[in-house]
Design a protein around this motif. Sequence first.
Motif, PDB file in Angstrom:
ATOM      1  N   ASN A  29       0.957  -1.495  -0.068  1.00  0.00           N
ATOM      2  CA  ASN A  29      -0.420  -0.087  -0.126  1.00  0.00           C
ATOM      3  C   ASN A  29       1.096   1.323   0.210  1.00  0.00           C
ATOM      4  N   GLU A  30       2.116   1.358   0.439  1.00  0.00           N
ATOM      5  CA  GLU A  30       3.377   2.185   0.578  1.00  0.00           C
ATOM      6  C   GLU A  30       3.496   3.304  -0.597  1.00  0.00           C
ATOM      7  N   PHE A  31       3.696   2.214  -1.400  1.00  0.00           N
ATOM      8  CA  PHE A  31       4.750   2.219  -2.735  1.00  0.00           C
ATOM      9  C   PHE A  31       4.649   2.143  -3.856  1.00  0.00           C
ATOM     10  N   ASP A  32       4.631   2.953  -4.742  1.00  0.00           N
ATOM     11  CA  ASP A  32       4.022   3.099  -5.660  1.00  0.00           C
ATOM     12  C   ASP A  32       4.442   2.194  -6.826  1.00  0.00           C
ATOM     13  N   LEU A  33       6.414   1.500  -6.394  1.00  0.00           N
ATOM     14  CA  LEU A  33       6.530   1.236  -7.429  1.00  0.00           C
ATOM     15  C   LEU A  33       7.506  -0.299  -6.710  1.00  0.00           C
ATOM     16  N   ILE A  34       7.775  -1.511  -6.880  1.00  0.00           N
ATOM     17  CA  ILE A  34       8.556  -2.453  -5.821  1.00  0.00           C
ATOM     18  C   ILE A  34       9.669  -3.033  -6.914  1.00  0.00           C
ATOM     19  N   LEU A  35      10.654  -2.770  -6.292  1.00  0.00           N
ATOM     20  CA  LEU A  35      11.339  -3.605  -7.291  1.00  0.00           C
ATOM     21  C   LEU A  35      12.772  -4.648  -6.564  1.00  0.00           C
ATOM     22  N   ALA A  36      12.233  -5.777  -7.528  1.00  0.00           N
ATOM     23  CA  ALA A  36      12.411  -7.139  -6.513  1.00  0.00           C
ATOM     24  C   ALA A  36      13.917  -7.090  -7.552  1.00  0.00           C
ATOM     25  N   MET A  37      14.998  -7.241  -6.964  1.00  0.00           N
ATOM     26  CA  MET A  37      16.322  -7.867  -7.327  1.00  0.00           C
ATOM     27  C   MET A  37      17.007  -8.864  -8.297  1.00  0.00           C
ATOM     28  N   ASP A  38      16.094 -10.067  -7.818  1.00  0.00           N
ATOM     29  CA  ASP A  38      15.681 -11.573  -8.415  1.00  0.00           C
ATOM     30  C   ASP A  38      14.672 -11.960  -8.694  1.00  0.00           C
ATOM     31  N   ALA A  39      15.655 -13.110  -9.199  1.00  0.00           N
ATOM     32  CA  ALA A  39      13.991 -14.125  -9.064  1.00  0.00           C
ATOM     33  C   ALA A  39      13.160 -14.624  -8.420  1.00  0.00           C
ATOM     34  N   GLU A  40      14.406 -15.137  -6.929  1.00  0.00           N
ATOM     35  CA  GLU A  40      13.144 -15.930  -6.140  1.00  0.00           C
ATOM     36  C   GLU A  40      13.020 -14.781  -5.186  1.00  0.00           C
ATOM     37  N   ASN A  41      13.081 -13.137  -4.865  1.00  0.00           N
ATOM     38  CA  ASN A  41      13.202 -12.527  -4.544  1.00  0.00           C
ATOM     39  C   ASN A  41      11.716 -12.043  -5.054  1.00  0.00           C
ATOM     40  N   TYR A  42      11.868 -11.738  -6.397  1.00  0.00           N
ATOM     41  CA  TYR A  42      10.100 -11.454  -7.577  1.00  0.00           C
ATOM     42  C   TYR A  42       9.112 -12.483  -6.362  1.00  0.00           C
ATOM     43  N   LYS A  43       9.422 -14.072  -6.457  1.00  0.00           N
ATOM     44  CA  LYS A  43       8.577 -14.957  -5.875  1.00  0.00           C
ATOM     45  C   LYS A  43       7.963 -14.448  -4.721  1.00  0.00           C
ATOM     46  N   ASN A  44       9.275 -14.815  -3.964  1.00  0.00           N
ATOM     47  CA  ASN A  44       8.665 -13.940  -2.223  1.00  0.00           C
ATOM     48  C   ASN A  44       8.118 -13.041  -2.041  1.00  0.00           C
ATOM     49  N   ILE A  45       7.781 -11.697  -2.981  1.00  0.00           N
ATOM     50  CA  ILE A  45       7.066 -10.375  -2.659  1.00  0.00           C
ATOM     51  C   ILE A  45       5.858 -11.296  -3.478  1.00  0.00           C
ATOM     52  N   LYS A  46       5.901 -12.096  -4.767  1.00  0.00           N
ATOM     53  CA  LYS A  46       4.448 -12.283  -4.921  1.00  0.00           C
ATOM     54  C   LYS A  46       3.640 -13.082  -4.366  1.00  0.00           C
ATOM     55  N   ALA A  47       4.716 -14.139  -3.596  1.00  0.00           N
ATOM     56  CA  ALA A  47       3.598 -14.910  -2.559  1.00  0.00           C
ATOM     57  C   ALA A  47       2.730 -14.000  -1.119  1.00  0.00           C
ATOM     58  N   LEU A  48       2.805 -12.932  -1.170  1.00  0.00           N
ATOM     59  CA  LEU A  48       2.753 -12.443   0.213  1.00  0.00           C
ATOM     60  C   LEU A  48       1.667 -11.663  -0.542  1.00  0.00           C
ATOM     61  N   ASP A  49       1.396 -10.953  -1.740  1.00  0.00           N
ATOM     62  CA  ASP A  49      -0.008 -11.096  -2.332  1.00  0.00           C
ATOM     63  C   ASP A  49      -0.954 -12.047  -2.980  1.00  0.00           C
ATOM     64  N   ARG A  50      -1.472 -13.004  -1.783  1.00  0.00           N
ATOM     65  CA  ARG A  50      -1.943 -14.137  -2.655  1.00  0.00           C
ATOM     66  C   ARG A  50      -3.225 -13.725  -3.065  1.00  0.00           C
ATOM     67  N   ASN A  51      -3.869 -12.281  -3.473  1.00  0.00           N
ATOM     68  CA  ASN A  51      -5.185 -12.126  -3.635  1.00  0.00           C
ATOM     69  C   ASN A  51      -4.824 -11.272  -5.275  1.00  0.00           C
TER      70      ASN A  51
END
Length: 171
Positions: free
Chosen positions: A91-113
Motif C-alpha cells: 500500500n505504501e509504495f508505487d513501485l516495488i523492485l525485486a533484485m532477482d527472481a527468487e525475491n520477486y517470487k517471495n514478494i508475489k507470495a505475500l500478495d495472495r490475491n
Amino acid sequence: MPNYHRPITKNNPFAIVFVCLGNICRSPTGEGLLLHKVKEKGLASYFYIDSAGTAAYHVGEPANSKSQATANNHGVHLPSKARQFEYADFNEFDLILAMDAENYKNIKALDRNNRFEDKVKMMREFDPTPEDGNVPDPYYGGLQGFENVYQIINRSCDALLDELTPLIEDD
C-alpha cells in the motif's frame, strides 16, 4: 507498469522500494544510488525511496561494508538500515523492485490475491542490458562482484529515472 498515469508532485511523491534477500547489499545500493541521483537533479522532494529484504536475517544492520565501500568510491552514501518487506509495503509504495527472481517470487507470495501485481517489477526490467534479468548477489563475488552490482543498478536507476522524470509536475 505501475500507475504512471498520475502526476508526480511534491504533495504526492512517487514511492519506490528496492527489495533483495537480506537488505544489506543490492537493495541498499539501489536505495542509495537513486537517492543520490534525485538529489543531484533537484528532484528529491518528488520521490520517497526505501529498501527492504524478503528475509529478516539482518534487520537493523547497515549496508554491507563492501557495498558501502563500492558506493563511497563513486561518491554515493548508503543510508539504509535493514528491514523486512511487509504486506503493508504494497500500500505504501508505487513501485516495488525485486533484485532477482527468487525475491520477486517471495514478494508475489505475500500478495495472495494479486491485488498489487502491477507494482512488482524486476529491477533489471529497467536495465538496457538485462542479461538473465537478475541482479546477482555480490556476496560471494569479491570486490568485483560488488562493483558489477553497482554498475547494473546504476544504469537501471538511470533508465528508471528517465521514465519517471517526465511525469513530474509542480504542485
